[in-house]
Design a protein around this motif. Structure first.
Motif, PDB file in Angstrom:
ATOM      1  N   SER A 161      -5.003 -10.962  -5.999  1.00 30.53           N
ATOM      2  CA  SER A 161      -5.329 -10.043  -4.911  1.00 30.53           C
ATOM      3  C   SER A 161      -5.381  -8.616  -5.424  1.00 30.53           C
ATOM      4  N   LEU A 162      -6.269  -7.838  -4.822  1.00 31.06           N
ATOM      5  CA  LEU A 162      -6.290  -6.401  -5.036  1.00 31.06           C
ATOM      6  C   LEU A 162      -5.271  -5.764  -4.104  1.00 31.06           C
ATOM      7  N   ALA A 163      -4.531  -4.804  -4.626  1.00 27.92           N
ATOM      8  CA  ALA A 163      -3.630  -4.019  -3.794  1.00 27.92           C
ATOM      9  C   ALA A 163      -4.279  -2.666  -3.547  1.00 27.92           C
ATOM     10  N   MET A 164      -4.501  -2.338  -2.277  1.00 31.32           N
ATOM     11  CA  MET A 164      -5.112  -1.065  -1.916  1.00 31.32           C
ATOM     12  C   MET A 164      -4.058  -0.164  -1.298  1.00 31.32           C
ATOM     13  N   SER A 165      -4.031   1.078  -1.764  1.00 26.95           N
ATOM     14  CA  SER A 165      -3.142   2.082  -1.194  1.00 26.95           C
ATOM     15  C   SER A 165      -3.993   3.283  -0.806  1.00 26.95           C
ATOM     16  N   LEU A 166      -3.929   3.655   0.453  1.00 25.06           N
ATOM     17  CA  LEU A 166      -4.728   4.763   0.970  1.00 25.06           C
ATOM     18  C   LEU A 166      -3.783   5.832   1.510  1.00 25.06           C
ATOM     19  N   THR A 167      -3.889   7.024   0.966  1.00 28.39           N
ATOM     20  CA  THR A 167      -3.071   8.145   1.440  1.00 28.39           C
ATOM     21  C   THR A 167      -3.965   9.137   2.168  1.00 28.39           C
ATOM     22  N   LEU A 168      -3.663   9.354   3.438  1.00 28.93           N
ATOM     23  CA  LEU A 168      -4.416  10.280   4.279  1.00 28.93           C
ATOM     24  C   LEU A 168      -3.571  11.513   4.550  1.00 28.93           C
ATOM     25  N   ARG A 169      -4.217  12.663   4.541  1.00 26.44           N
ATOM     26  CA  ARG A 169      -3.540  13.899   4.956  1.00 26.44           C
ATOM     27  C   ARG A 169      -4.469  14.656   5.891  1.00 26.44           C
ATOM     28  N   SER A 170      -4.091  14.762   7.147  1.00 23.43           N
ATOM     29  CA  SER A 170      -4.914  15.427   8.146  1.00 23.43           C
ATOM     30  C   SER A 170      -4.863  16.941   7.965  1.00 23.43           C
ATOM     31  N   THR A 171      -6.031  17.570   8.045  1.00 20.48           N
ATOM     32  CA  THR A 171      -6.099  19.031   8.099  1.00 20.48           C
ATOM     33  C   THR A 171      -6.634  19.485   9.453  1.00 20.48           C
ATOM     34  N   ALA A 172      -6.643  18.568  10.410  1.00 24.01           N
ATOM     35  CA  ALA A 172      -7.136  18.887  11.754  1.00 24.01           C
ATOM     36  C   ALA A 172      -6.027  19.499  12.598  1.00 24.01           C
ATOM     37  N   LYS A 173      -6.427  20.155  13.669  1.00 21.42           N
ATOM     38  CA  LYS A 173      -5.470  20.792  14.569  1.00 21.42           C
ATOM     39  C   LYS A 173      -5.119  19.911  15.759  1.00 21.42           C
ATOM     40  N   ARG A 174      -5.701  18.707  15.785  1.00 24.44           N
ATOM     41  CA  ARG A 174      -5.404  17.774  16.871  1.00 24.44           C
ATOM     42  C   ARG A 174      -5.324  16.362  16.298  1.00 24.44           C
TER      43      ARG A 174
END
Length: 389
Positions: free
Chosen positions: A285-298
């Motif tokens: 299996s592939l292991a996927m890691s996704l890191t999100l960082r919001s720069t939105a104001k809402r």
């Protein structure tokens, strides 16, 4: 390891068909039927086994369809009405479960010249297994009678019959003949789906969702119109149905469908995708890691899917979209999401040597990608990240 599906149609089941058809008709050539049915059976896959047993039935049931229909009906187990068809098996009371499939095939082949009688048999059979494949030739050859019957069945007491109304008329039903007229114009089925959209049975509603998703592949605007028209004030059950019906268009990033679900805005922030291990064997299996960082104001509602672009035998790459996550990311929030994707080969997907790709989509936009090369069942992966504003 789970037993292969094909083994659900087996020698014991053949013996059960022989026993119950002989009970319903003492003149049945049971020994001949069983000999024909088991000859070469174990070499066949599931659908081919049903068709093989159907041929044995054609050789041994009466030539007159009316007589054969009465025998089939008399061989069936009684129904309570609340059974899950997937767990039914033949028993002392009569036939039920997977061994009913060859009987539905018989009706589809021999009953086309007697459509009204054949549809009555399918009404009985679908309550013991499913007649979703067998009803399709009648839709093609006798559309007026078939749709009038389906309209009546949409209000049948049995949830199995009501599900058949939707499932049997799906334009692109898996394992079934394509209904090309309905692929071109699905209008005849829309009143049926309208009648079943709020059915009390989740089993029937799920079929409606899959039917609408079929239509979306050829008439996306029609399904978006349907969702927009029926989403306002929807019950939780209807909302779940509409969401499932929307899945293909959401994965494709259809702008109108995303907007209907409040997902029309582009993601604002950064996305970093990492795919491991560096080397992979088919079956791992592939292991996927996704890191999100919001720069939105809402806060941002996000539907996150990913497409794997597999190399085909001819060297071309073709994407297949898979479900990822559905989240709401708060203003300024950082979040890491992880998921495993199986690289095990299945009957519908084979892996070939070459450069493969994976892209990650948020609200329909590609925001991160990875590439990997597979050679002799190993893969080397490289990860990339994008910033979206």
């Amino acid at each position: 390891m789970a037993e292969a599906f094909k083994n659900l149609i087996n020698r014991d089941g053949v013996a059960a068909i022989r026993r119950h058809l002989a009970r319903a008709w003492p003149g049945f050539e049971g020994a001949r039927f069983e000999s024909l049915a088991v000859d070469g059976l174990e070499a066949l896959e599931l659908k081919a086994r049903a068709q093989h047993l159907c041929a044995a039935l054609e050789a041994t049931l009466p030539a007159g369809f009316g007589a054969a229909a009465r025998i089939i009906e008399a061989s069936l187990a009684p129904m309570r009405g609340d059974e899950e068809l997937a767990v039914l098996r033949p028993g002392a009371p009569g036939l039920a479960g997977w061994m009913v499939w060859p009987l539905t095939e018989f009706v589809a082949r021999r009953g086309l010249g007697h459509p009204a009688r054949a549809l009555r048999v399918l009404h009985a059979l679908t309550q013991r297994f499913t007649a979703e494949w067998a009803v399709r030739p009648f839709i093609v050859e006798h559309p007026a009678l078939a749709f009038a019957t389906l309209a009546r069945w949409a209000h049948d007491p049995s949830p199995h019959v009501r599900r058949l109304v939707s499932e049997g008329s799906r334009p692109r039903l898996p394992w079934g003949m394509q209904l090309k007229a309905l692929i071109a114009d699905p209008a005849p089925t829309l009143p049926l789906l309208e009648a079943l959209q709020d059915d009390p049975s989740e089993y029937a509603r799920r079929s409606v969702a899959n039917h609408l998703n079929d239509i979306a592949k050829d008439h996306p605007a029609l399904v978006v119109d349907w969702v927009e028209r029926h989403l306002g004030g929807a019950t939780p059950e209807r909302r779940a149905l509409l969401k499932h019906a929307s899945r293909t268009l959401i994965k494709q990033g259809d702008a109108r469908m995303l907007k209907a679900w409040g997902l029309g805005r582009r993601y604002v922030g950064t996305a970093v995708l990492t795919v491991t291990p560096k080397r992979l064997r088919v079956g791992d299996s592939l292991a996927m890691s996704l890191t999100l960082r919001s720069t939105a104001k809402r806060a941002q509602p996000l539907v996150i899917d990913y497409a794997v672009h597999h190399v085909k035998a001819n060297g071309e790459r073709r994407p297949k979209v898979f479900k990822g996550w559905t989240i709401e990311l708060a203003a300024g929030e950082s979040r890491t999401l992880v998921k495993r994707h199986s690289m095990r080969e299945v009957t519908t997907r084979r892996y070939h040597a070459g450069r493969h790709a994976l892209d990650l989509r948020i609200n329909g936009d590609v925001v991160a990608e990875a590439e990997f090369r597979s050679e002799e069942h190993t893969s080397e992966l490289q990860s990339h990240s994008f910033i979206s504003y």
